[in-house]
Enzyme design. Sequence first.
Site, short mmCIF file in Angstrom:
data_model
loop_
_atom_site.label_atom_id
_atom_site.label_comp_id
_atom_site.label_asym_id
_atom_site.label_seq_id
_atom_site.Cartn_x
_atom_site.Cartn_y
_atom_site.Cartn_z
N GLU A 48 -16.04 -41.25 -23.33
CA GLU A 48 -15.61 -42.00 -22.15
C GLU A 48 -14.16 -42.44 -22.27
O GLU A 48 -13.42 -42.43 -21.29
CB GLU A 48 -16.51 -43.21 -21.90
CG GLU A 48 -16.11 -43.92 -20.62
CD GLU A 48 -17.23 -44.70 -19.96
OE1 GLU A 48 -16.94 -45.30 -18.91
OE2 GLU A 48 -18.36 -44.70 -20.46
N GLY A 99 -15.66 -45.45 -14.96
CA GLY A 99 -16.64 -44.39 -15.21
C GLY A 99 -17.88 -44.66 -14.37
O GLY A 99 -18.37 -45.79 -14.32
#
Length: 140
Positions: free
Chosen positions: A64, A83
């Site tokens: 991420e 995200g």
Amino acid sequence: MGNQPAEIDYMEILKSRGFGALDQKMGIEILEASPYKMVGKMPVSGNTQAVGLLHGGANVVLAESLGSIATALHAGLDRRIVGIDINATHHKAATEGFVTGVATPISLGKTLCSYQIEITNEKGERTCTARLTCLILAER
């Protein structure tokens, strides 16, 4: 020659922006940076489960981080990035050394970006494959 744009120094942009606290705690180091290829490494030591294996969540943090930073470079650092979807398949355990993640774009849009992140051990063996989708929000 002519009006060619100057090459962008993405690493210098990242250095001036700074890095997140979690990235620092995990020991993530960015090795190469652009919206088209983001490379970072992370130590296994300090990021393990009780039995000494690299924690699967640590792989997800690395993935991420790389995909989000790449999205920010694509969108511009004046935009907020979040995200919205991530998945990871853990192929092989890592117990020592470093793992290296390489994020490459699947799709680079105006509001959504998706990246595939391949994580390998020091032998070059794939330990994890992740996919991240980020939403590009309004300016800060």
